[in-house]
Design an enzyme around this catalytic site. Structure first.
Site, PDB file in Angstrom:
ATOM      1  N   ASP A 222       0.854  -1.184   0.000  1.00 41.93           N
ATOM      2  CA  ASP A 222       0.000   0.000   0.000  1.00 41.93           C
ATOM      3  C   ASP A 222       0.890   1.234   0.000  1.00 41.93           C
ATOM      4  OD1 ASP A 222      -2.155  -1.628   0.082  1.00 41.93           O
ATOM      5  OD2 ASP A 222      -2.800  -1.116   2.117  1.00 41.93           O
TER       6      ASP A 222
ATOM      7  N   ASP B 246     -13.624  -6.953  -5.696  1.00 42.14           N
ATOM      8  CA  ASP B 246     -13.779  -7.138  -4.252  1.00 42.14           C
ATOM      9  C   ASP B 246     -15.122  -7.810  -4.027  1.00 42.14           C
ATOM     10  OD1 ASP B 246     -11.390  -5.836  -3.938  1.00 42.14           O
ATOM     11  OD2 ASP B 246     -12.267  -3.917  -3.322  1.00 42.14           O
TER      12      ASP B 246
END
Lengths: 218, 260
Positions: B12, B131
Site C-alpha cells: 500500500d 472485491d
C-alpha cells in the site's frame, strides 16, 4: 561508447526496455527514437512494443519506419521483443489478419480457447507469467545471446498470440504452453523473443547484456 | 514443466510512501517503495503490486515518480492500482513504467473503461480488481457480490457473472479479493476463488486472508488460482518469498525458484 536505438513507434511502454538496457550498459548511449536517420546510424537496434499487430504495423507505417526496420535488421545486431518479434513474421492473424515485415517466414496465431494441456487441464489465456525457456535448434543452442543463461531458465511472458515460423532452423528456443511453441527466433544478425527480458529479473538482464556485447553473428 | 504459479507481494502506497508498516530489519527506509521493491525482487518475487491509497486529490500524482523509480531499478513486472478512473490514467501509469494497471471501482461505475483500455493498450496490461463478499445465507448455495469502497458499498452484482463480463470486455487478468477474509489471516475464500477461476479463461490472482504458507498453496491447489497475492505475512518478515516458494514446491506446485 556505442549507440543503441530503441525504436519508438508509439506502441506501449518503452521505458522498461530503455531503463533495463541503460542498467546493463551504463557507458553506452541508449536512444528511444522514431527518427529513421538516427535508427539507421545506431550500432545496434532494439524493437520492443506491445498491443495488437495491426496497430503496430500501422504505427510503423505512419512513422515511416517499415523500410529502416527491415534494413537495420539485416545489417547490425537487432533484438525484437514481444510485439517486436511478432511483427518480424510474414503475417499475423490478429485483428482479422495483417501483413508484417517478413524477416522470418511464418505466421502469428492466437492461442485456442479453451487451451488444454495434454492432461486436459485448462490453461489460461493470456499466457501470463514465468515459463521455462528451452533451447531448440542445435545450431542455435550455442548462440552468443545465451551466454551465462541456463537452458530451461524461466522468463516472463504476457501474450495471447504466438509465432509459428515455417523454418525450424530459425527456432532458438521453445516453451510448453498447451503445445511446444517457438519463443525465440534467430537468423544472422537478428534475435527476437516473445518473453520480456526487461521484466525477467537476472536472466533477462543477462540476455540484454549479451545483446549489447553481441557482434551480430551466430 | 510449463508456467509457474506466481507469488505477488502487495504494497500500500500513500503519498509516495509505503504504509501498513513493512518491517525488514535490513532495510534502512521501510517507507521507501524502491527499497522495498528491490528487496522483494532479491527474494524472488514474481511480480510486485502497488496499491495507491492516497486519499487527497492534491497528492494523487505522487505515485508517478514512485513507479518511475521502481521501473528504473527493479526488473520484474509491476502492477499499479488505486484511483484509476479513465484510460488516460492507465496510459500515464504505463508510461511511468507500470506493466499492468488494475482497475477497480471505475470498472463497476463505467465498465466500458475496461473495454476501451484493453483496446488501446492490450489486454495483457489490464487487471480488473474484484472485491467480493459472501451474500448467501448459511445453508443456501454460495453466492458472492461485488462491493466497492473498501467493502462498504454493495453493488448487487453477482461476482461470478461480473468476472465473466470483465473477461469479455478485455480484462487480461482478475485480481480477486475476498472482503470476508481480507485482514483475517484465516486463508483465502477458496470456494469463491475456485468459482471465479473456473468461470473465466483469463488468469486469476487470489487475494485476502493469507496468514500462513499453506494458505498460499491452498489458493492454487483448491482455489485454482494462477497467482497468489499477500501483504502482511511478507511485510513483517514472518515469511520470506523464498520460504513461500519452497513450501509451494513441496506441495507439488510449479514455482520459479531462484537459482544459486
Amino acid at each position: 561508447m556505442q549507440r543503441i536505438a530503441v525504436i519508438d513507434y508509439g506502441m506501449g511502454n518503452l521505458r522498461s526496455v530503455s531503463k533495463a538496457v541503460e542498467f546493463v550498459a551504463p557507458g553506452d548511449e541508449v536512444l528511444v527514437t522514431s527518427d529513421a536517420t538516427l535508427i539507421n546510424e545506431a550500432d545496434r537496434v532494439i524493437c520492443p512494443g506491445q498491443g495488437a499487430a495491426s496497430d503496430c504495423m500501422q504505427a510503423l507505417y505512419e512513422h515511416g519506419l517499415i523500410e529502416v526496420t527491415k534494413a537495420v535488421a539485416n545489417t547490425r545486431p537487432f533484438f525484437g521483443i514481444c510485439m517486436g518479434l511478432q511483427v518480424l513474421l510474414t503475417r499475423s492473424d490478429e485483428n482479422g489478419g495483417v501483413d508484417c515485415l517478413g524477416v522470418f517466414s511464418g505466421s502469428v496465431q492466437r492461442f485456442a480457447t479453451p487451451l488444454l494441456e495434454k492432461s486436459q487441464a485448462r490453461l489460461k489465456v493470456p499466457h501470463m507469467g514465468w515459463s521455462e525457456v528451452t533451447r531448440y535448434e542445435a545450431a542455435q543452442s550455442a548462440h552468443p545471446m545465451w551466454d551465462g543463461i541456463d537452458d530451461g531458465e524461466r522468463f516472463y511472458f504476457a501474450h495471447s498470440y504466438y509465432c509459428v515460423p515455417t523454418d525450424p532452423m530459425h527456432v532458438a528456443a521453445t516453451t510448453q504452453y498447451g503445445q511446444s511453441i517457438a519463443v525465440a527466433l534467430a537468423k544472422d544478425s537478428v534475435f527476437a523473443c516473445q518473453f520480456h527480458p526487461e521484466k525477467s529479473a537476472n536472466a533477462g538482464l543477462q540476455l540484454l547484456t549479451n545483446f549489447v556485447r553481441w557482434n551480430g553473428t551466430a | 514443466m510449463g508456467l509457474a504459479k506466481r507469488i505477488i507481494p502487495c504494497l500500500d502506497v500513500d503519498g509516495g510512501r509505503v504504509v501498513k508498516g513493512v518491517n525488514f530489519i535490513d532495510i534502512r527506509d521501510a517507507g521507501d517503495p524502491v527499497s522495498v521493491a528491490r528487496r522483494y525482487n532479491e527474494e524472488g518475487a514474481d511480480e510486485i503490486t502497488f496499491l495507491d491509497i492516497t486519499a487527497s486529490s492534491d497528492n494523487r500524482d505522487t505515485i508517478f515518480p514512485v513507479v518511475e523509480q521502481v521501473a528504473s531499478e527493479v526488473f520484474i513486472p509491476l502492477t499499479v492500482g488505486g484511483g484509476v478512473r479513465e484510460v488516460a490514467d492507465v496510459r500515464r501509469l504505463l508510461n511511468a513504467g507500470a506493466d499492468k494497471v488494475s482497475i477497480n471501482t471505475a470498472a463497476v461505475s463505467n465498465p466500458d473503461v475496461v473495454r476501451e483500455a484493453s483496446d488501446k493498450v492490450g489486454s495483457q496490461c489490464i487487471v480488473v480488481a474484484i472485491d467480493a463478499k459472501t451474500v448467501s445465507a448459511g445453508g443456501d448455495p454460495l453466492r458472492w457480490e461485488i462491493f466497492t469502497h473498501g467493502g462498504r458499498k454493495s453493488t448487487g452484482l453477482d461476482a461470478v457473472e461480473w468476472a465473466k463480463r470483465m473477461a469479455e470486455y478485455g480484462a487480461g487478468e482478475i485480481l480477486l479479493t475476498s472482503m470476508d477474509r481480507d485482514g483475517t489471516k484465516i486463508g483465502f475464500n477458496l470456494p469463491l476463488t475456485r468459482a471465479i477461476s473456473d468461470a473465466v479463461d483469463i488468469p486469476v490472482i487470489a487475494s485476502g486472508g493469507v496468514g500462513n504458507l499453506q494458505h498460499l498453496a491452498d489458493g492454487v491447489i483448491e482455489g485454482g488460482a494462477d497467482a497468489v497475492l499477500a501483504a502482511s505475512i511478507f511485510h513483517f518478515g514472518e515469511y520470506s518469498i523464498g520460504e513461500a516458494k519452497q513450501h509451494m514446491a513441496s506441495q507439488g506446485i510449479e514455482v520459479r525458484l531462484n537459482r544459486p
